[in-house]
Design an enzyme around this catalytic site. Structure first.
Site, PDB file in Angstrom:
ATOM      1  N   LYS A  75       0.840  -1.215   0.000  1.00 23.43           N
ATOM      2  CA  LYS A  75       0.000   0.000   0.000  1.00 23.43           C
ATOM      3  C   LYS A  75       0.873   1.263   0.000  1.00 23.43           C
ATOM      4  O   LYS A  75       0.568   2.229  -0.676  1.00 23.43           O
ATOM      5  CB  LYS A  75      -0.939   0.034   1.217  1.00 23.43           C
ATOM      6  CG  LYS A  75      -1.836  -1.189   1.342  1.00 23.43           C
ATOM      7  CD  LYS A  75      -2.811  -1.045   2.485  1.00 23.43           C
ATOM      8  CE  LYS A  75      -2.190  -0.885   3.862  1.00 23.43           C
ATOM      9  NZ  LYS A  75      -1.512  -2.071   4.402  1.00 23.43           N
TER      10      LYS A  75
ATOM     11  N   ARG B  99      -9.381   1.572   9.466  1.00 22.02           N
ATOM     12  CA  ARG B  99      -8.990   0.191   9.764  1.00 22.02           C
ATOM     13  C   ARG B  99     -10.080  -0.526  10.543  1.00 22.02           C
ATOM     14  O   ARG B  99      -9.974  -1.723  10.788  1.00 22.02           O
ATOM     15  CB  ARG B  99      -7.718   0.193  10.603  1.00 22.02           C
ATOM     16  CG  ARG B  99      -6.498  -0.412   9.946  1.00 22.02           C
ATOM     17  CD  ARG B  99      -5.355  -0.194  10.889  1.00 22.02           C
ATOM     18  NE  ARG B  99      -4.161  -0.901  10.617  1.00 22.02           N
ATOM     19  CZ  ARG B  99      -3.124  -0.411   9.928  1.00 22.02           C
ATOM     20  NH1 ARG B  99      -3.200   0.759   9.362  1.00 22.02           N
ATOM     21  NH2 ARG B  99      -2.030  -1.117   9.815  1.00 22.02           N
TER      22      ARG B  99
ATOM     23  N   ARG C 293      11.644  -5.472   5.235  1.00 24.82           N
ATOM     24  CA  ARG C 293      11.519  -4.018   5.088  1.00 24.82           C
ATOM     25  C   ARG C 293      12.111  -3.259   6.275  1.00 24.82           C
ATOM     26  O   ARG C 293      12.209  -3.768   7.377  1.00 24.82           O
ATOM     27  CB  ARG C 293      10.058  -3.645   4.804  1.00 24.82           C
ATOM     28  CG  ARG C 293       9.242  -3.307   5.981  1.00 24.82           C
ATOM     29  CD  ARG C 293       7.839  -2.927   5.561  1.00 24.82           C
ATOM     30  NE  ARG C 293       6.995  -2.859   6.734  1.00 24.82           N
ATOM     31  CZ  ARG C 293       5.716  -2.579   6.708  1.00 24.82           C
ATOM     32  NH1 ARG C 293       5.104  -2.400   5.562  1.00 24.82           N
ATOM     33  NH2 ARG C 293       5.043  -2.526   7.829  1.00 24.82           N
TER      34      ARG C 293
ATOM     35  N   ARG D 181      11.687  -1.884  11.730  1.00 27.62           N
ATOM     36  CA  ARG D 181      10.671  -1.420  12.669  1.00 27.62           C
ATOM     37  C   ARG D 181      10.499  -2.450  13.774  1.00 27.62           C
ATOM     38  O   ARG D 181      10.506  -3.652  13.513  1.00 27.62           O
ATOM     39  CB  ARG D 181       9.334  -1.234  11.938  1.00 27.62           C
ATOM     40  CG  ARG D 181       9.250   0.064  11.190  1.00 27.62           C
ATOM     41  CD  ARG D 181       8.074   0.136  10.252  1.00 27.62           C
ATOM     42  NE  ARG D 181       6.804  -0.364  10.770  1.00 27.62           N
ATOM     43  CZ  ARG D 181       5.670  -0.309  10.084  1.00 27.62           C
ATOM     44  NH1 ARG D 181       5.634   0.223   8.879  1.00 27.62           N
ATOM     45  NH2 ARG D 181       4.549  -0.782  10.593  1.00 27.62           N
TER      46      ARG D 181
HETATM   47  P1  ADP Z   1       1.049  -1.786   8.471  1.00 27.82           P
HETATM   48  O1  ADP Z   1      -0.024  -1.432   7.484  1.00 27.82           O
HETATM   49  O2  ADP Z   1       2.205  -2.391   7.814  1.00 27.82           O
HETATM   50  O3  ADP Z   1       0.540  -2.496   9.680  1.00 27.82           O
HETATM   51  P2  ADP Z   1       1.238   0.916   9.333  1.00 27.82           P
HETATM   52  O4  ADP Z   1       2.489   1.715   9.226  1.00 27.82           O
HETATM   53  O5  ADP Z   1       0.076   1.269   8.474  1.00 27.82           O
HETATM   54  O6  ADP Z   1       1.739  -0.538   9.076  1.00 27.82           O
HETATM   55  O7  ADP Z   1       0.722   0.890  10.843  1.00 27.82           O
HETATM   56  C1  ADP Z   1       1.566   0.581  11.911  1.00 27.82           C
HETATM   57  C2  ADP Z   1       0.753   0.458  13.181  1.00 27.82           C
HETATM   58  O8  ADP Z   1       0.108   1.712  13.464  1.00 27.82           O
HETATM   59  C3  ADP Z   1      -0.378  -0.543  13.138  1.00 27.82           C
HETATM   60  O9  ADP Z   1       0.067  -1.842  13.430  1.00 27.82           O
HETATM   61  C4  ADP Z   1      -1.307   0.011  14.225  1.00 27.82           C
HETATM   62  O10 ADP Z   1      -0.817  -0.302  15.496  1.00 27.82           O
HETATM   63  C5  ADP Z   1      -1.172   1.505  14.057  1.00 27.82           C
HETATM   64  N1  ADP Z   1      -2.209   2.084  13.161  1.00 27.82           N
HETATM   65  C6  ADP Z   1      -2.010   2.604  11.909  1.00 27.82           C
HETATM   66  N2  ADP Z   1      -3.177   3.031  11.387  1.00 27.82           N
HETATM   67  C7  ADP Z   1      -4.131   2.781  12.306  1.00 27.82           C
HETATM   68  C8  ADP Z   1      -5.546   2.971  12.357  1.00 27.82           C
HETATM   69  N3  ADP Z   1      -6.219   3.517  11.326  1.00 27.82           N
HETATM   70  N4  ADP Z   1      -6.211   2.579  13.471  1.00 27.82           N
HETATM   71  C9  ADP Z   1      -5.557   2.043  14.516  1.00 27.82           C
HETATM   72  N5  ADP Z   1      -4.236   1.826  14.542  1.00 27.82           N
HETATM   73  C10 ADP Z   1      -3.513   2.182  13.458  1.00 27.82           C
END
Ligand code: ADP
Length: 223
Positions: free
Chosen positions: A18, A93, A128, A154
């Site tokens: 994404k 999400r 990554r 990460r």
């Molecule tokens: P990935 O899609 O690879 O899990 P992201 O960088 O999008 O990684 O998100 C990292 C973390 O940030 C998620 O695992 C979650 O803990 C938090 N997070 C991101 N977006 C949201 C959201 N919309 N609602 C709740 N938690 C979120």
């Protein structure tokens, strides 16, 4: 936001690509790519009270609560660069977040749901890295293309946390897909080369109307 604005929502598990596609779409459409993960990591780095709370949630692979996320996203969407739309990577999400987004009077969202095999998710996440200075995620590079900093893994890309993030993803995603499925919703086969995925996204966006992709199914994938 203007009527012709694009609000592109990218759904899909961690590691589905994404971030890559949202950067490319951002350049092609001239609208910002908003990654809630990046917003949260920046908050952690700022050392704020909220950042400290978020840090523990991220380290466990759980979701930050809906209210916090809705506030952070609203704040970001109010900035002038979103006037013509934006690409949302990582938000909504949960159904509560999706309902909230509906209340914000944005242009009708176009939803792309990235489907990728479980095996690919694990392989991609394991490889990554991210930039500790600016927070951007990279899949192959060793140094940040923005500021040259050495990249690091990460904390939440370690195997135990990946498993938890995938579990959390599956738990929420069925409901979110049911919420969006009758709308401008498209399944995207995201195991293909990034160029092919990008071309398909542009084609679907260009069509400007709902196009159902009946060949793909979500079964058997992290979707
Ligand atoms: P990935 O899609 O690879 O899990 P992201 O960088 O999008 O990684 O998100 C990292 C973390 O940030 C998620 O695992 C979650 O803990 C938090 N997070 C991101 N977006 C949201 C959201 N919309 N609602 C709740 N938690 C979120």
């Amino acid at each position: 936001m203007q009527d012709h604005a694009h609000v592109v929502i990218l759904l899909g598990p961690p590691g589905a690509g994404k971030g890559t596609q949202s950067a490319r779409l951002s350049a092609a459409l001239g609208i910002p790519a908003i990654s809630t993960g990046e917003i949260l990591r920046a908050e952690c780095q700022s050392g704020s009270d909220l950042g400290r709370e978020v840090e523990t949630v991220l380290a466990r692979g759980e979701l930050v609560d809906d209210q916090t996320m809705n506030e952070l996203v609203t704040c970001r969407l109010r900035k002038s660069d979103c006037a013509r739309g934006c690409i949302l990577d990582g938000y909504p999400r949960t159904v509560a977040q999706a309902r909230y987004l509906d209340t914000l009077n944005f242009a009708v969202p176009r939803i792309f749901d990235f489907i990728v095999s479980a095996r690919d998710v694990i392989a991609r996440l394991g490889g990554r890295k991210y930039c500790p200075e600016c927070g951007q995620t990279f899949s192959t590079a060793q140094v940040c293309s923005r500021d040259g900093s050495p990249l690091i893994q990460r904390e939440d890309d370690k195997p135990a946390v990946i498993r938890e993030r995938l579990r959390v993803y599956r738990r929420n995603m069925d409901k979110l897909v049911r919420f969006y499925q009758s709308r401008d919703y498209h399944l995207i086969h995201a195991t293909r080369a990034p160029d092919m995925v990008f071309e398909e996204l542009l084609r679907l966006l260009d069509a400007g109307r709902p196009v159902r992709n009946s060949i793909l199914t979500r079964s058997g994938a992290y979707a």
